[in-house]
Design an enzyme around this catalytic site. Structure first.
Site, PDB file in Angstrom:
ATOM      1  N   TYR A  21      -0.918  -0.292   8.667  1.00  0.00           N
ATOM      2  CA  TYR A  21      -1.442  -1.014   9.103  1.00  0.00           C
ATOM      3  C   TYR A  21      -2.405  -1.264   7.919  1.00  0.00           C
ATOM      4  O   TYR A  21      -3.377  -0.619   7.719  1.00  0.00           O
ATOM      5  CB  TYR A  21      -2.172  -2.041  10.266  1.00  0.00           C
ATOM      6  CG  TYR A  21      -0.894  -2.189  11.324  1.00  0.00           C
ATOM      7  CD1 TYR A  21      -0.190  -3.032  11.253  1.00  0.00           C
ATOM      8  CD2 TYR A  21      -0.838  -0.895  12.399  1.00  0.00           C
ATOM      9  CE1 TYR A  21       0.929  -2.494  12.763  1.00  0.00           C
ATOM     10  CE2 TYR A  21       0.551  -0.564  13.146  1.00  0.00           C
ATOM     11  CZ  TYR A  21       1.356  -1.894  13.162  1.00  0.00           C
ATOM     12  OH  TYR A  21       2.260  -1.948  14.083  1.00  0.00           O
ATOM     13  N   SER A  22      -2.586  -2.421   7.175  1.00  0.00           N
ATOM     14  CA  SER A  22      -4.038  -2.353   5.920  1.00  0.00           C
ATOM     15  C   SER A  22      -4.480  -3.041   6.218  1.00  0.00           C
ATOM     16  O   SER A  22      -4.799  -3.684   7.349  1.00  0.00           O
ATOM     17  CB  SER A  22      -2.785  -3.947   4.877  1.00  0.00           C
ATOM     18  OG  SER A  22      -1.006  -3.337   3.918  1.00  0.00           O
ATOM     19  N   CYS A  34       1.159  -7.537  -1.930  1.00  0.00           N
ATOM     20  CA  CYS A  34       1.644  -7.028  -0.814  1.00  0.00           C
ATOM     21  C   CYS A  34       2.596  -7.934   0.396  1.00  0.00           C
ATOM     22  O   CYS A  34       2.603  -9.160   0.148  1.00  0.00           O
ATOM     23  CB  CYS A  34       0.654  -6.880  -0.101  1.00  0.00           C
ATOM     24  SG  CYS A  34       0.761  -5.363   1.137  1.00  0.00           S
ATOM     25  N   GLU A  57       2.617  -2.994  -2.630  1.00  0.00           N
ATOM     26  CA  GLU A  57       3.082  -2.198  -1.453  1.00  0.00           C
ATOM     27  C   GLU A  57       3.765  -3.078  -0.113  1.00  0.00           C
ATOM     28  O   GLU A  57       2.938  -4.479  -0.072  1.00  0.00           O
ATOM     29  CB  GLU A  57       1.484  -1.921  -0.752  1.00  0.00           C
ATOM     30  CG  GLU A  57       1.615  -1.131   0.191  1.00  0.00           C
ATOM     31  CD  GLU A  57       0.147   0.233   0.567  1.00  0.00           C
ATOM     32  OE1 GLU A  57       0.450   0.666   0.552  1.00  0.00           O
ATOM     33  OE2 GLU A  57      -0.323  -0.856   1.448  1.00  0.00           O
ATOM     34  N   TYR A  88       6.778  -3.420   2.065  1.00  0.00           N
ATOM     35  CA  TYR A  88       7.250  -2.941   3.832  1.00  0.00           C
ATOM     36  C   TYR A  88       8.466  -3.347   4.509  1.00  0.00           C
ATOM     37  O   TYR A  88       8.229  -4.482   4.417  1.00  0.00           O
ATOM     38  CB  TYR A  88       6.163  -2.414   4.538  1.00  0.00           C
ATOM     39  CG  TYR A  88       5.123  -3.450   4.982  1.00  0.00           C
ATOM     40  CD1 TYR A  88       5.351  -4.490   6.126  1.00  0.00           C
ATOM     41  CD2 TYR A  88       3.948  -3.507   3.750  1.00  0.00           C
ATOM     42  CE1 TYR A  88       4.423  -5.717   6.281  1.00  0.00           C
ATOM     43  CE2 TYR A  88       2.457  -4.034   4.327  1.00  0.00           C
ATOM     44  CZ  TYR A  88       3.256  -5.752   5.240  1.00  0.00           C
ATOM     45  OH  TYR A  88       1.992  -6.496   5.726  1.00  0.00           O
TER      46      TYR A  88
HETATM   47  P1  FAD Z   1       9.511  -1.166  16.052  1.00  0.00           P
HETATM   48  O1  FAD Z   1       8.761  -1.075  17.614  1.00  0.00           O
HETATM   49  O2  FAD Z   1       8.706  -0.113  14.386  1.00  0.00           O
HETATM   50  O3  FAD Z   1      10.344  -1.182  15.790  1.00  0.00           O
HETATM   51  C1  FAD Z   1      10.691  -2.424  14.269  1.00  0.00           C
HETATM   52  C2  FAD Z   1      11.955  -3.462  14.079  1.00  0.00           C
HETATM   53  O4  FAD Z   1      13.061  -3.448  14.855  1.00  0.00           O
HETATM   54  C3  FAD Z   1      11.139  -4.848  15.110  1.00  0.00           C
HETATM   55  O5  FAD Z   1      11.126  -6.121  15.276  1.00  0.00           O
HETATM   56  C4  FAD Z   1      11.586  -4.537  16.303  1.00  0.00           C
HETATM   57  O6  FAD Z   1      11.607  -5.754  16.876  1.00  0.00           O
HETATM   58  C5  FAD Z   1      13.346  -4.068  16.274  1.00  0.00           C
HETATM   59  N1  FAD Z   1      13.973  -3.853  16.987  1.00  0.00           N
HETATM   60  C6  FAD Z   1      13.259  -2.633  18.050  1.00  0.00           C
HETATM   61  N2  FAD Z   1      14.778  -1.965  19.035  1.00  0.00           N
HETATM   62  C7  FAD Z   1      15.846  -2.926  18.152  1.00  0.00           C
HETATM   63  C8  FAD Z   1      16.632  -2.620  18.805  1.00  0.00           C
HETATM   64  N3  FAD Z   1      17.467  -1.931  20.192  1.00  0.00           N
HETATM   65  N4  FAD Z   1      17.684  -3.370  18.371  1.00  0.00           N
HETATM   66  C9  FAD Z   1      17.409  -3.948  17.304  1.00  0.00           C
HETATM   67  N5  FAD Z   1      16.155  -3.895  16.898  1.00  0.00           N
HETATM   68  C10 FAD Z   1      15.578  -3.613  17.443  1.00  0.00           C
HETATM   69  N6  FAD Z   1       2.689  -5.357   9.873  1.00  0.00           N
HETATM   70  C11 FAD Z   1       1.404  -5.952   9.763  1.00  0.00           C
HETATM   71  O7  FAD Z   1       1.935  -6.794  10.808  1.00  0.00           O
HETATM   72  N7  FAD Z   1       0.101  -6.236   9.372  1.00  0.00           N
HETATM   73  C12 FAD Z   1       0.098  -5.140   8.117  1.00  0.00           C
HETATM   74  O8  FAD Z   1      -1.096  -5.213   7.671  1.00  0.00           O
HETATM   75  C13 FAD Z   1       0.998  -4.231   8.271  1.00  0.00           C
HETATM   76  N8  FAD Z   1       1.074  -3.020   6.747  1.00  0.00           N
HETATM   77  C14 FAD Z   1       1.079  -2.267   6.747  1.00  0.00           C
HETATM   78  C15 FAD Z   1       1.306  -1.520   5.521  1.00  0.00           C
HETATM   79  C16 FAD Z   1       2.811  -0.431   4.595  1.00  0.00           C
HETATM   80  C17 FAD Z   1       1.662   0.419   4.531  1.00  0.00           C
HETATM   81  C18 FAD Z   1       2.992  -0.471   5.301  1.00  0.00           C
HETATM   82  C19 FAD Z   1       4.586   0.490   4.972  1.00  0.00           C
HETATM   83  C20 FAD Z   1       3.382  -1.286   6.833  1.00  0.00           C
HETATM   84  C21 FAD Z   1       2.805  -1.978   7.693  1.00  0.00           C
HETATM   85  N9  FAD Z   1       2.901  -3.144   8.517  1.00  0.00           N
HETATM   86  C22 FAD Z   1       2.386  -3.925   8.696  1.00  0.00           C
HETATM   87  C23 FAD Z   1       4.262  -2.821   9.172  1.00  0.00           C
HETATM   88  C24 FAD Z   1       4.155  -1.561  10.282  1.00  0.00           C
HETATM   89  O9  FAD Z   1       3.918  -0.619  10.182  1.00  0.00           O
HETATM   90  C25 FAD Z   1       5.096  -1.630  11.303  1.00  0.00           C
HETATM   91  O10 FAD Z   1       6.562  -1.823  10.496  1.00  0.00           O
HETATM   92  C26 FAD Z   1       5.261  -2.739  12.214  1.00  0.00           C
HETATM   93  O11 FAD Z   1       4.198  -3.531  13.105  1.00  0.00           O
HETATM   94  C27 FAD Z   1       6.633  -2.755  13.580  1.00  0.00           C
HETATM   95  O12 FAD Z   1       6.124  -2.175  14.126  1.00  0.00           O
HETATM   96  P2  FAD Z   1       6.643  -2.209  15.608  1.00  0.00           P
HETATM   97  O13 FAD Z   1       5.697  -0.659  16.073  1.00  0.00           O
HETATM   98  O14 FAD Z   1       5.904  -3.107  16.265  1.00  0.00           O
HETATM   99  O15 FAD Z   1       8.004  -1.408  15.757  1.00  0.00           O
END
Ligand code: FAD
Length: 255
Positions: free
Chosen positions: A33-34, A213, A253, A255
């Protein structure tokens, strides 16, 4: 106790475990998360950091309804966290979005959605903090793409800066569902940036830094637009971008 620089991210490890592909129970993976505050935090005491987290929800393509069983793990954990919730974190990480050493270099920041987070750390460093060691004297130009006006983020803070620094701060929104581009289509972020393409190319020629971003999907449209504009100017797009990357003026950057 994990100091950071503007433009960096923290990692968050959601609680609980999962079964990996080898059938072994392992901790969940780290999500990045940024960081959305400047290095001193929003309270300016160096004790806090802010994140801007969007809840990841899953909408079933067949029913069109949300399926809570498939919602994003870490984003929902963070959004549901209450004061006192313990959070396992890693980092800080990231070198791509750091501010330039030259406090006079213009900054052109292009964000969609939560991509605004690192730029908030920038504008707080540039305009809201007041520290003797850093005095920003350049132009700060923010392009923000969201669907509707009610999805604007930090708008009050931005309007206050726009009022206080009219010559130094520019803010342009692309509201895809409310505005039309020049061709009458939806106003996407690349359409808004294109309106100012001449100025932006000139600024980059003169040492400005351009930052992007947000979601990955924003880049192809932006790249196509820049390639078209470069061609109109008789420039080779690939060489132009490579030149900017070489001089560390190009920061992406997504994602
Ligand atoms: P996860 O649990 O990892 O799931 C990912 C997606 O898959 C979701 O949409 C979920 O609904 C879906 N999913 C889950 N299960 C299933 C299934 N069975 N079938 C189909 N789909 C499914 N995010 C921000 O909000 N703010 C930021 O500032 C931010 N900065 C970032 C910076 C960088 C450099 C990077 C790489 C990423 C950033 N992100 C940011 C994204 C963040 O890291 C996460 O990827 C995001 O919050 C999703 O993670 P999660 O654990 O909630 O979802």
């Amino acid at each position: 106790k994990i100091p950071f620089w503007e433009g960096q991210s923290y990692g968050v490890i959601p609680p609980g475990t999962k079964i990996n592909s080898k059938g072994k129970e392992v901790p969940h993976g780290t999500r990045l998360y940024s960081i959305a505050s400047s290095r001193y935090g929003d309270d300016f005491d160096g004790q806090t950091a802010s994140l801007c987290v969007r809840r990841a929800v899953y909408v079933d393509p067949e029913t069109g309804k949300e399926d809570p069983a498939k919602k994003g793990l870490c984003s929902n954990f963070l959004c549901d966290a209450t004061p006192g919730t313990e959070i396992s974190m890693t980092g800080p990480t990231g070198k791509v979005l750091l501010l330039p050493a030259d406090a006079n270099a213009p900054l052109i920041c292009v964000a969609t959605g939560t991509g605004i987070a690192p730029f908030r750390s920038f504008w707080r460093r540039c305009f809201i903090e007041n520290v003797p060691s850093y005095k920003f004297t350049g132009l700060f130009w923010l392009f923000m793409g969201v669907a509707n006006s009610d999805a604007k983020l930090y708008d009050e803070e931005l309007q206050a800066i726009a009022k206080a620094y009219p010559g130094q701060f520019r803010l342009d929104y692309a509201l895809s569902r409310e505005q039309n581009n020049r061709k009458g289509g939806k106003m996407y972020i690349q359409d808004k940036v294109e309106e100012y393409a001449d100025e932006i190319f000139d600024l980059l020629d003169n040492g400005a830094h351009m930052y992007f971003c947000g979601l990955k999907g924003m880049m192809p449209g932006i790249q196509d637009m820049l390639e078209r504009v470069a061609k109109e100017k008789g420039l080779n797009y690939e060489e132009w971008v490579e030149g900017l990357k070489h001089k560390n003026q190009w920061h992406v950057e997504v994602y």
